[in-house]
Write a protein that holds these residues in place. Structure first.
Motif, PDB file in Angstrom:
ATOM      1  N   TYR A  29       0.858  -1.181   0.000  1.00  0.00           N
ATOM      2  CA  TYR A  29       0.000   0.000   0.000  1.00  0.00           C
ATOM      3  C   TYR A  29       0.897   1.236   0.000  1.00  0.00           C
ATOM      4  N   PRO A  30       0.384   2.393  -0.407  1.00  0.00           N
ATOM      5  CA  PRO A  30       1.207   3.610  -0.378  1.00  0.00           C
ATOM      6  C   PRO A  30       1.599   3.961   1.059  1.00  0.00           C
ATOM      7  N   VAL A  31       2.869   4.222   1.257  1.00  0.00           N
ATOM      8  CA  VAL A  31       3.351   4.602   2.587  1.00  0.00           C
ATOM      9  C   VAL A  31       4.375   5.720   2.423  1.00  0.00           C
ATOM     10  N   LYS A  32       4.215   6.753   3.246  1.00  0.00           N
ATOM     11  CA  LYS A  32       5.145   7.878   3.202  1.00  0.00           C
ATOM     12  C   LYS A  32       6.440   7.516   3.923  1.00  0.00           C
ATOM     13  N   VAL A  33       7.510   8.106   3.442  1.00  0.00           N
ATOM     14  CA  VAL A  33       8.818   7.894   4.053  1.00  0.00           C
ATOM     15  C   VAL A  33       8.776   8.313   5.520  1.00  0.00           C
ATOM     16  N   SER A  34       8.064   9.381   5.829  1.00  0.00           N
ATOM     17  CA  SER A  34       7.979   9.854   7.220  1.00  0.00           C
ATOM     18  C   SER A  34       7.410   8.778   8.145  1.00  0.00           C
ATOM     19  N   TYR A  35       6.459   7.988   7.660  1.00  0.00           N
ATOM     20  CA  TYR A  35       5.891   6.899   8.453  1.00  0.00           C
ATOM     21  C   TYR A  35       6.955   5.848   8.749  1.00  0.00           C
ATOM     22  N   VAL A  36       7.727   5.485   7.745  1.00  0.00           N
ATOM     23  CA  VAL A  36       8.783   4.481   7.919  1.00  0.00           C
ATOM     24  C   VAL A  36       9.840   4.997   8.888  1.00  0.00           C
ATOM     25  N   LEU A  37      10.190   6.264   8.774  1.00  0.00           N
ATOM     26  CA  LEU A  37      11.236   6.836   9.623  1.00  0.00           C
ATOM     27  C   LEU A  37      10.819   6.953  11.086  1.00  0.00           C
ATOM     28  N   GLN A  38       9.511   6.907  11.371  1.00  0.00           N
ATOM     29  CA  GLN A  38       9.069   6.900  12.763  1.00  0.00           C
ATOM     30  C   GLN A  38       9.596   5.655  13.475  1.00  0.00           C
ATOM     31  N   LYS A  39       9.680   4.550  12.739  1.00  0.00           N
ATOM     32  CA  LYS A  39      10.194   3.297  13.298  1.00  0.00           C
ATOM     33  C   LYS A  39      11.720   3.297  13.362  1.00  0.00           C
ATOM     34  N   TYR A  40      12.352   4.061  12.481  1.00  0.00           N
ATOM     35  CA  TYR A  40      13.813   4.055  12.350  1.00  0.00           C
ATOM     36  C   TYR A  40      14.338   5.497  12.327  1.00  0.00           C
ATOM     37  N   PRO A  41      14.284   6.200  13.464  1.00  0.00           N
ATOM     38  CA  PRO A  41      14.633   7.630  13.478  1.00  0.00           C
ATOM     39  C   PRO A  41      16.115   7.941  13.222  1.00  0.00           C
ATOM     40  N   THR A  42      16.995   6.969  13.352  1.00  0.00           N
ATOM     41  CA  THR A  42      18.419   7.224  13.125  1.00  0.00           C
ATOM     42  C   THR A  42      18.865   6.793  11.731  1.00  0.00           C
ATOM     43  N   TYR A  43      17.900   6.612  10.833  1.00  0.00           N
ATOM     44  CA  TYR A  43      18.185   6.172   9.465  1.00  0.00           C
ATOM     45  C   TYR A  43      17.598   7.146   8.457  1.00  0.00           C
ATOM     46  N   PHE A  44      18.030   7.022   7.221  1.00  0.00           N
ATOM     47  CA  PHE A  44      17.400   7.705   6.097  1.00  0.00           C
ATOM     48  C   PHE A  44      17.086   6.661   5.045  1.00  0.00           C
ATOM     49  N   ILE A  45      16.168   7.000   4.154  1.00  0.00           N
ATOM     50  CA  ILE A  45      15.738   6.071   3.101  1.00  0.00           C
ATOM     51  C   ILE A  45      16.269   6.573   1.767  1.00  0.00           C
ATOM     52  N   CYS A  46      16.851   5.666   1.003  1.00  0.00           N
ATOM     53  CA  CYS A  46      17.297   6.043  -0.339  1.00  0.00           C
ATOM     54  C   CYS A  46      16.804   5.012  -1.352  1.00  0.00           C
ATOM     55  N   ASN A  47      16.538   5.499  -2.551  1.00  0.00           N
ATOM     56  CA  ASN A  47      16.060   4.669  -3.644  1.00  0.00           C
ATOM     57  C   ASN A  47      17.258   4.026  -4.320  1.00  0.00           C
ATOM     58  N   SER A  48      17.218   2.727  -4.528  1.00  0.00           N
ATOM     59  CA  SER A  48      18.354   2.030  -5.132  1.00  0.00           C
ATOM     60  C   SER A  48      18.660   2.539  -6.538  1.00  0.00           C
ATOM     61  N   ASP A  49      17.660   3.021  -7.242  1.00  0.00           N
ATOM     62  CA  ASP A  49      17.891   3.544  -8.594  1.00  0.00           C
ATOM     63  C   ASP A  49      18.696   4.832  -8.596  1.00  0.00           C
ATOM     64  N   GLU A  50      18.764   5.495  -7.454  1.00  0.00           N
ATOM     65  CA  GLU A  50      19.493   6.759  -7.352  1.00  0.00           C
ATOM     66  C   GLU A  50      20.902   6.571  -6.801  1.00  0.00           C
ATOM     67  N   SER A  58      21.954  10.277  -0.982  1.00  0.00           N
ATOM     68  CA  SER A  58      20.972  11.291  -0.621  1.00  0.00           C
ATOM     69  C   SER A  58      19.677  10.623  -0.172  1.00  0.00           C
ATOM     70  N   ALA A  59      18.989  11.302   0.715  1.00  0.00           N
ATOM     71  CA  ALA A  59      17.752  10.784   1.285  1.00  0.00           C
ATOM     72  C   ALA A  59      16.555  11.164   0.421  1.00  0.00           C
ATOM     73  N   ARG A  79      25.861   7.960   7.138  1.00  0.00           N
ATOM     74  CA  ARG A  79      26.280   7.744   5.743  1.00  0.00           C
ATOM     75  C   ARG A  79      25.671   8.758   4.780  1.00  0.00           C
ATOM     76  N   LEU A  80      24.764   9.580   5.281  1.00  0.00           N
ATOM     77  CA  LEU A  80      24.114  10.589   4.447  1.00  0.00           C
ATOM     78  C   LEU A  80      25.147  11.579   3.924  1.00  0.00           C
ATOM     79  N   ARG A  81      25.056  11.878   2.651  1.00  0.00           N
ATOM     80  CA  ARG A  81      25.943  12.817   1.954  1.00  0.00           C
ATOM     81  C   ARG A  81      27.403  12.368   1.912  1.00  0.00           C
ATOM     82  N   HIS A  82      27.636  11.066   2.036  1.00  0.00           N
ATOM     83  CA  HIS A  82      28.979  10.505   1.890  1.00  0.00           C
ATOM     84  C   HIS A  82      29.033   9.712   0.589  1.00  0.00           C
ATOM     85  N   PRO A  83      30.171   9.735  -0.090  1.00  0.00           N
ATOM     86  CA  PRO A  83      30.290   8.974  -1.342  1.00  0.00           C
ATOM     87  C   PRO A  83      30.138   7.472  -1.102  1.00  0.00           C
TER      88      PRO A  83
END
Length: 156
Positions: A29-50, A58-59, A79-83
């Motif tokens: 079902y459609p889920v916003k990234v903000s919902y997922v991050l509530q469970k994982y506040p010390t993480y960011f989500i990135c798309n594998s295609d990017e 980038s997040a 790891r955000l903004r790191h090569p």
């Protein structure tokens, strides 16, 4: 009548999120990234295609929704903004392949998940010639280009 048509017709397309510990979460079902991050506040989500090696990670915006058919990673904020190094990309590809196999999503139509930075058979990282976006991790984005040195992670 083949097995491929029957498995594809009953398969629900989901957004797949590979967690840092190798587990896979799927959203049908459609889920916003903000919902997922509530469970994982010390993480960011990135798309594998990017994700491209030697490019910064980038997040995805918290307002965006995870899209069915896409593969995402939850990575530590450090790891955000790191090569992304080629070895790290190879490790993420192996982690995604293992997570997909463990999930029970083993349609007989799919034989392997392509990994652009591992050598066939042994799963060890190898260097690729850079240039023109060669070496993206995802499975279906626009503008994806791979060099001729592709390897594969066979399902077992």
């Amino acid at each position: 009548m083949g097995i491929c048509s029957s498995c594809e017709s009953t398969h629900v397309v989901t957004a797949k999120l590979v967690l840092q510990d190798g587990r896979l979460q799927e959203y049908s079902y459609p889920v916003k990234v903000s919902y997922v991050l509530q469970k994982y506040p010390t993480y960011f989500i990135c798309n594998s295609d990017e994700m491209e090696f030697d490019d910064v990670l980038s997040a995805i915006s918290e307002d965006e929704e995870l899209q069915p058919g896409q593969l995402y990673f939850a990575l530590p904020l450090s790891r955000l903004r790191h090569p992304l190094q080629a070895e790290e990309m190879a490790a993420l590809a192996v982690k995604a392949s293992n997570a997909l196999m463990k999930s029970g999503d083993k349609c007989a139509c799919r034989k392997k998940l392509v990994c652009p930075v591992t050598s066939p058979g042994d799963g060890s990282p190898r260097k690729m010639a850079s240039g023109g976006g060669a070496g993206r991790l995802g499975r279906g984005g626009q503008g994806r280009k791979f060099s001729a040195m592709l390897g594969a992670i066979p399902e077992q």
